[in-house]
Design an enzyme around this catalytic site. Sequence first.
Site, PDB file in Angstrom:
ATOM      1  N   ASP A 114      -0.591  -5.675   9.369  1.00  0.00           N
ATOM      2  CA  ASP A 114      -1.587  -4.669   9.027  1.00  0.00           C
ATOM      3  C   ASP A 114      -2.891  -5.403   8.672  1.00  0.00           C
ATOM      4  O   ASP A 114      -2.960  -6.108   7.663  1.00  0.00           O
ATOM      5  CB  ASP A 114      -1.077  -3.831   7.841  1.00  0.00           C
ATOM      6  CG  ASP A 114      -2.029  -2.712   7.471  1.00  0.00           C
ATOM      7  OD1 ASP A 114      -3.133  -2.636   8.037  1.00  0.00           O
ATOM      8  OD2 ASP A 114      -1.668  -1.899   6.598  1.00  0.00           O
ATOM      9  N   LYS A 143     -13.158  -0.537   6.669  1.00  0.00           N
ATOM     10  CA  LYS A 143     -13.821  -1.331   5.633  1.00  0.00           C
ATOM     11  C   LYS A 143     -14.853  -2.269   6.241  1.00  0.00           C
ATOM     12  O   LYS A 143     -15.989  -2.326   5.788  1.00  0.00           O
ATOM     13  CB  LYS A 143     -12.787  -2.161   4.856  1.00  0.00           C
ATOM     14  CG  LYS A 143     -11.545  -1.401   4.427  1.00  0.00           C
ATOM     15  CD  LYS A 143     -11.830  -0.414   3.358  1.00  0.00           C
ATOM     16  CE  LYS A 143     -10.675   0.383   2.805  1.00  0.00           C
ATOM     17  NZ  LYS A 143      -9.510   0.759   3.534  1.00  0.00           N
ATOM     18  N   TRP A 158       0.873  -1.181   0.000  1.00  0.00           N
ATOM     19  CA  TRP A 158       0.000   0.000   0.000  1.00  0.00           C
ATOM     20  C   TRP A 158       0.915   1.238   0.000  1.00  0.00           C
ATOM     21  O   TRP A 158       1.782   1.350   0.891  1.00  0.00           O
ATOM     22  CB  TRP A 158      -0.858  -0.041   1.269  1.00  0.00           C
ATOM     23  CG  TRP A 158      -1.850   1.060   1.410  1.00  0.00           C
ATOM     24  CD1 TRP A 158      -2.717   1.525   0.458  1.00  0.00           C
ATOM     25  CD2 TRP A 158      -2.117   1.825   2.604  1.00  0.00           C
ATOM     26  NE1 TRP A 158      -3.501   2.524   0.982  1.00  0.00           N
ATOM     27  CE2 TRP A 158      -3.158   2.727   2.299  1.00  0.00           C
ATOM     28  CE3 TRP A 158      -1.584   1.828   3.893  1.00  0.00           C
ATOM     29  CZ2 TRP A 158      -3.666   3.627   3.229  1.00  0.00           C
ATOM     30  CZ3 TRP A 158      -2.095   2.717   4.817  1.00  0.00           C
ATOM     31  CH2 TRP A 158      -3.118   3.604   4.486  1.00  0.00           C
TER      32      TRP A 158
HETATM   33  C1  PLP Z   1      -3.345  -2.014   3.503  1.00  0.00           C
HETATM   34  C2  PLP Z   1      -4.021  -0.891   4.217  1.00  0.00           C
HETATM   35  N1  PLP Z   1      -3.631  -0.586   5.469  1.00  0.00           N
HETATM   36  C3  PLP Z   1      -4.198   0.411   6.157  1.00  0.00           C
HETATM   37  C4  PLP Z   1      -5.209   1.165   5.611  1.00  0.00           C
HETATM   38  C5  PLP Z   1      -5.742   2.296   6.465  1.00  0.00           C
HETATM   39  O1  PLP Z   1      -7.065   2.387   6.629  1.00  0.00           O
HETATM   40  P1  PLP Z   1      -7.743   3.578   7.439  1.00  0.00           P
HETATM   41  O2  PLP Z   1      -6.706   4.501   7.932  1.00  0.00           O
HETATM   42  O3  PLP Z   1      -8.647   4.232   6.447  1.00  0.00           O
HETATM   43  O4  PLP Z   1      -8.472   2.911   8.547  1.00  0.00           O
HETATM   44  C6  PLP Z   1      -5.661   0.891   4.317  1.00  0.00           C
HETATM   45  C7  PLP Z   1      -6.706   1.693   3.683  1.00  0.00           C
HETATM   46  O5  PLP Z   1      -6.949   1.692   2.521  1.00  0.00           O
HETATM   47  C8  PLP Z   1      -5.049  -0.170   3.602  1.00  0.00           C
HETATM   48  O6  PLP Z   1      -5.434  -0.497   2.367  1.00  0.00           O
END
Ligand code: PLP
Length: 401
Positions: A211, A246, A130
């Site tokens: 993660d 999500k 990511w």
């Molecule tokens: C792999 C991954 N880690 C962490 C996140 C972080 O998500 P958030 O900060 O929106 O809860 C995302 C969001 O797209 C993600 O795809």
Amino acid sequence: MLESLKAIPPDPILGILAAFAKDTNPRKIDLGIGVYRDEEGNTPLLKSVVEAEKQMIAHQNSKSYLGPTGVPGFNSAMSRLVFGESNEAVAEGRIRTVQTPGGTGALRLAAELVKTASPTARVSASEPTWPNHLAIFPAAGLGMESYPYYDPASSSLRLDDMLTALRSKGPGDVVLFHACCHNPCGVSPDPAQWELITDVAAERGFLPIVDLAYQGFERGLEEDNLSVRLFTQKCPELIVTSSCSKNFAVYRDRVGAISVVASSAQKAADIETVIHALTRKNYSMPPAHGPAVIDILLQSAELTALWRTEVAGMRDRINGLRSELEEKIRARGVSRDFAFLRRQTGMFSFLGLNVAQVRRLREEFSIYTVDSARANIASFNGSNIDYFVDALAEILESPAA
Ligand SMILES: Cc1ncc(COP(=O)(O)O)c(C=O)c1O
């Protein structure tokens, strides 16, 4: 002083969103942004979350500060969700979970925790990962490296290369893993492969960070925390960063958690005080709204059962779309094999298009993806999937003049 600051080009995803918004083609499709979508193309509220939110509003009597731990019920409910109901390390008091603003907030705290413990530590992330991982860890002052992960030729995991790279790590190194639904490539280790990966972690003694941003979107809520449970069984230390964005569809409420597994209950308690100190200098106090809602949801057997059905519904829709897309591409006579769409999981897959093909999709068909051709599979629905398949066939079978 501020005169020296130069404009930073928008994040590619945001650039695509802006171009998509301007496009007047009624058939346009946005495959870029990473949010779940239903058959109508909306990112809906979950019924379980709406009901819990009503109850939360009805009962709240103060908006005074929460204190650094946040909503205690949320932290323990998340700990059970992330580590499983009867995890020995939970019973031993070796795990501390603290709410954070989203999974991103948890990653930032994890990075700062590592920086505090070991200022010269380097974090190794999968290639690819990511993109925000590559920004968050260096922003906290840590160096980054990558380990082999995805093979574009076979659209699958480079397990042997990955294990070889992990075997070169040792105590003092940090390795970042995606628990499930890898973003961006959609390829995740299967249970047997997780056994091998976690064995190497135990042998080599590096610190794993897992993660967990899509729990429930791959195979199931319990199945998707397998890596967390295996690392916890085999390794004395672990950090898990989880996101509720999500699986509870509370993206903008910014709800997540950092969990730390330590070698003893005393060490876990010590580490929690460091997390509080880091929180204090970052954003002082954690936000209440989202965690208070999820606390109510997860404490209610009825709402939890409803939520589990809703998560399963999102997962089944994505997996159904993966099969449907692959079948339609095959039926359309496209010679390239897209069977990987069925094998992969979560919202994302690489379509395997080059930048020129991505441009053609955008310019000739108003179909938007980032240049890597990562597509959000949840963006497809009954009214756009055939249009997409026709466009893809055109791009692949009849090269531009
Ligand atoms: C792999 C991954 N880690 C962490 C996140 C972080 O998500 P958030 O900060 O929106 O809860 C995302 C969001 O797209 C993600 O795809």
